[in-house]
Motif scaffolding. Structure first.
Motif, PDB file in Angstrom:
ATOM      1  N   ARG A 236       0.811  -1.220   0.000  1.00 33.76           N
ATOM      2  CA  ARG A 236       0.000   0.000   0.000  1.00 33.76           C
ATOM      3  C   ARG A 236       0.843   1.269   0.000  1.00 33.76           C
ATOM      4  O   ARG A 236       0.297   2.374  -0.002  1.00 33.76           O
ATOM      5  CB  ARG A 236      -0.924  -0.006   1.217  1.00 33.76           C
ATOM      6  N   ILE A 237       2.171   1.110   0.001  1.00 38.80           N
ATOM      7  CA  ILE A 237       3.053   2.275   0.012  1.00 38.80           C
ATOM      8  C   ILE A 237       3.358   2.694  -1.434  1.00 38.80           C
ATOM      9  O   ILE A 237       3.802   1.873  -2.235  1.00 38.80           O
ATOM     10  CB  ILE A 237       4.365   1.956   0.760  1.00 38.80           C
ATOM     11  N   PRO A 238       3.154   3.969  -1.782  1.00 32.84           N
ATOM     12  CA  PRO A 238       3.494   4.428  -3.151  1.00 32.84           C
ATOM     13  C   PRO A 238       4.981   4.249  -3.429  1.00 32.84           C
ATOM     14  O   PRO A 238       5.822   4.363  -2.525  1.00 32.84           O
ATOM     15  CB  PRO A 238       3.110   5.919  -3.108  1.00 32.84           C
ATOM     16  N   ASP A 239       5.302   3.971  -4.700  1.00 29.18           N
ATOM     17  CA  ASP A 239       6.693   3.708  -5.069  1.00 29.18           C
ATOM     18  C   ASP A 239       7.619   4.860  -4.714  1.00 29.18           C
ATOM     19  O   ASP A 239       8.777   4.645  -4.343  1.00 29.18           O
ATOM     20  CB  ASP A 239       6.781   3.411  -6.569  1.00 29.18           C
ATOM     21  N   GLU A 240       7.116   6.096  -4.833  1.00 27.63           N
ATOM     22  CA  GLU A 240       7.984   7.251  -4.594  1.00 27.63           C
ATOM     23  C   GLU A 240       8.364   7.406  -3.118  1.00 27.63           C
ATOM     24  O   GLU A 240       9.226   8.224  -2.782  1.00 27.63           O
ATOM     25  CB  GLU A 240       7.326   8.534  -5.091  1.00 27.63           C
ATOM     26  N   TRP A 241       7.730   6.636  -2.236  1.00 23.38           N
ATOM     27  CA  TRP A 241       8.055   6.706  -0.809  1.00 23.38           C
ATOM     28  C   TRP A 241       8.813   5.474  -0.312  1.00 23.38           C
ATOM     29  O   TRP A 241       9.163   5.401   0.864  1.00 23.38           O
ATOM     30  CB  TRP A 241       6.783   6.881   0.018  1.00 23.38           C
ATOM     31  N   VAL A 242       9.109   4.523  -1.191  1.00 21.02           N
ATOM     32  CA  VAL A 242       9.840   3.317  -0.777  1.00 21.02           C
ATOM     33  C   VAL A 242      11.217   3.679  -0.243  1.00 21.02           C
ATOM     34  O   VAL A 242      11.717   3.087   0.718  1.00 21.02           O
ATOM     35  CB  VAL A 242       9.947   2.340  -1.963  1.00 21.02           C
ATOM     36  N   GLY A 243      11.851   4.683  -0.829  1.00 21.71           N
ATOM     37  CA  GLY A 243      13.217   5.053  -0.471  1.00 21.71           C
ATOM     38  C   GLY A 243      13.386   5.588   0.934  1.00 21.71           C
ATOM     39  O   GLY A 243      14.511   5.888   1.347  1.00 21.71           O
ATOM     40  N   LEU A 244      12.307   5.708   1.691  1.00 17.35           N
ATOM     41  CA  LEU A 244      12.428   6.158   3.070  1.00 17.35           C
ATOM     42  C   LEU A 244      13.078   5.090   3.950  1.00 17.35           C
ATOM     43  O   LEU A 244      13.553   5.382   5.048  1.00 17.35           O
ATOM     44  CB  LEU A 244      11.034   6.509   3.608  1.00 17.35           C
TER      45      LEU A 244
END
Length: 587
Positions: free
Chosen positions: A514-522
């Motif tokens: 459910r996490i958007p791809d653009e926030w995976v890098g966190l």
């Protein structure tokens, strides 16, 4: 003296009450209650406040009545301790309906007591009903502070040291024959609880759910002091909370639409355009819908600087009502009362009554002239929690009442049952809400390159999640796992942001899809598991995938046995094969 007289005296210990109120609580006929009160008045044990007339006058417990209750309890205590005991630290002295008097030989752990379902016997066998089933225990609310007595003299004595261990307390009480009188009211389980007066028992962990009165809403006021039982009483909840930071913490922990005067407000508040229209309608109630829309748009243009010339009188009034504001087209779930005047605050509450689709909680700052609006807010089914810094809500209280006394918070579940809440956290040292522009990716958050236009575009995509996202961003980078746990179900992205670096890997297993791809890098590369780097990191941006690939190579480079080997080619470094992680994401 009859049992009815003692029960009425005991009820008045919780505060003054009328004849009808006492009759209802005790399930007695009004005529019987009235005649018993007359007898108690003649004995000087009860007084009647006749300043507003005799009919419906409240009755008060006199000092002589209070002394009589104490004498009764001490006589019961003397009888219960007459014979030497070999087991049990605490004893049930009296039981009149829901009212009980206990004697504790140990520190009373909380205002919420669990009384066990069985009494001690020779063999410690549980007390059984005629059908052979275990009887249930009972939850009780302590009604007054424990009073310690020396059993040899029946004189009051000092309580045991607060820091003493349970073993020390028992030695102190048994060696000196000291016990504490505790008056309590049964909250649940009265019909199933079979312990008779005179029974000695040991405190034990509860084996039943807490009383239903503490689990009737989604508003969590905190745990009952000394327990892990959360207090979620029936709504609406009104209250008086003196310190601004305590009101802020309490309200921001709830879900739904929040109206609050922040202790550290943002320089420019964000408000919906429809709020200005509500304010304009109150100023010009006779305008047609079309004319009202036209004038509202004209004021908006003036406030935004889109119209030439000097600002109009109405624009000046709007600025005075709401302060510096960014007007947006979407609805907002947080409404700032700081820098608003009474007109602005009234418009905010009227807007909330018109537009809120979820629970509403807030701080009431308006005066007595807005009593009609206050009654509308309280009577609206969506109003869950309403607090003020002073006693302006007291005359409107109904149902649950929240108050402070001597730096303690009390929740009054009804006219006779109140419980202390656990101590608040200390005043937060950082803003509760993120007060910068909202980032739209992990890269923008970590580099701080967010633009206002981009942030507003992201807000328009999910306006209801804005406040939760700001709460999560305020907890970054250290994280707040309690906050993340609360947000996980409905706001997975906010939960991902609010997670501590150590917990983020485990949280991914629950909400990763459910996490958007653009926030995976966190997810920090040094905290990521090997399997995550191999199977999940490809969803990140190109630059982030490079970081993850290098971390993967660094881990396996010192381990030759793990290097990738093709059957017909010489060995090659994992650092080279880790590039596959980057290439996979580009496909």
């Amino acid at each position: 003296r009859s049992g009815y007289q003692r029960r009425i005296l005991d009820e008045l210990l919780d505060g003054p009450a009328t004849v009808s109120a006492l009759a209802e609580r005790l399930s007695l006929a009004t005529s019987h209650t009235s005649s018993t009160l007359r007898t108690l008045r003649l004995q000087g044990l009860v007084t009647r406040d006749e300043r507003e007339g005799v009919r419906g006058a409240p009755h008060h417990l006199s000092p002589q009545g209070l002394l009589r209750l104490q004498e009764d309890a001490l006589q019961r205590l003397r009888e219960a301790t007459k014979e030497p005991r070999t087991e049990g630290t605490n004893v049930l002295l009296t039981r009149d309906g829901p009212l009980v008097v206990l004697a504790y030989g140990e520190t009373v752990p909380s205002d919420l007591l669990w009384l066990p379902p069985r009494r001690l016997g020779v063999e410690g066998a549980p007390l059984l009903s005629s059908s052979g089933n275990n009887r249930g225990g009972a939850w009780c609310a302590v009604r007054s502070p424990p009073q310690w007595f020396d059993l040899d003299t029946l004189e009051p004595c000092d309580p045991p040291p607060a820091e003493a261990s349970l073993g020390d307390i028992r030695s102190w009480t048994q060696g000196g024959r000291k016990l504490a009188l505790v008056r309590a009211r049964v909250m649940s389980g009265q019909d199933r609880w079979t312990m008779p007066p005179g029974t000695w028992f040991e405190a034990e962990a509860p084996n039943e759910t807490p009383p239903a009165a503490l689990d009737r809403s989604t508003i969590n006021l905190g745990n009952i002091r000394g327990t892990e039982v959360p207090c979620r009483p029936s709504t609406p909840i009104l209250g008086q909370v003196g310190e601004a930071w305590r009101r802020e913490v309490l309200l921001l922990e709830q879900r739904g639409l929040t109206v609050l005067r922040s202790s550290r407000p943002n320089p420019i508040a964000e408000r919906p355009e429809s709020l200005l229209r509500t304010w304009m309608r109150h100023r010009h109630p006779r305008l047609t819908e079309g004319e009202l829309n036209r004038r509202t748009q004209r004021v908006l243009d003036r406030l935004r600087g889109n119209r030439r010339g000097r600002p109009s009188e109405v624009a000046h009034a709007a600025l005075a009502a709401f302060g510096p504001t960014t007007w947006v087209k979407h609805d907002t779930s947080f409404h700032e009362l700081a820098r608003t005047n009474a007109e602005g605050a009234r418009a905010i509450w009227e807007w909330a009554l018109e537009h809120a689709s979820d629970a509403v909680q807030g701080e009431w700052t308006l005066g007595a002239k807005h009593a009609k609006l206050l009654r509308r807010v309280i009577g609206d089914g969506r109003c869950q929690l309403l607090v003020a810094g002073d006693a302006r809500l007291r005359e409107h209280k109904q149902g649950t009442w929240l108050t402070e006394s001597d730096d303690e918070r009390w929740v009054h579940l009804n006219e006779v049952t109140r419980l202390r809440l656990a101590q608040d956290r200390q005043q937060p040292v950082k803003a509760t809400l993120w007060n910068l522009a909202l980032p739209r990716s992990a890269a923008e958050l970590t580099t701080g390159t967010t633009s206002n236009d981009v942030a507003r575009e992201g807000e328009r995509k999910a306006p209801r999640a804005e406040r939760e996202l700001r709460r999560a961003l305020a907890a970054w980078p250290e994280g707040n796992d309690d906050l993340a746990d609360d947000l996980e179900h409905e706001h997975p992205l906010a939960a991902w942001i609010a997670s501590s670096p150590e917990e983020r890997g485990r949280r991914w297993r629950r909400i990763g899809p459910r996490i958007p791809d653009e926030w995976v890098g966190l997810h920090a590369s040094t905290m990521a598991a090997d399997a995550w780097l191999r199977d999940e990191a490809w969803r990140a941006t190109h630059h982030e995938r490079e970081t993850y690939a290098l971390e993967l190579a660094r881990r396996y480079e010192p381990q030759p046995q793990l290097r990738v080997r093709d059957t017909d080619s010489p060995p090659r470094s994992v650092a080279s094969s880790a590039r596959l992680l980057i290439l996979r994401g580009d496909e």
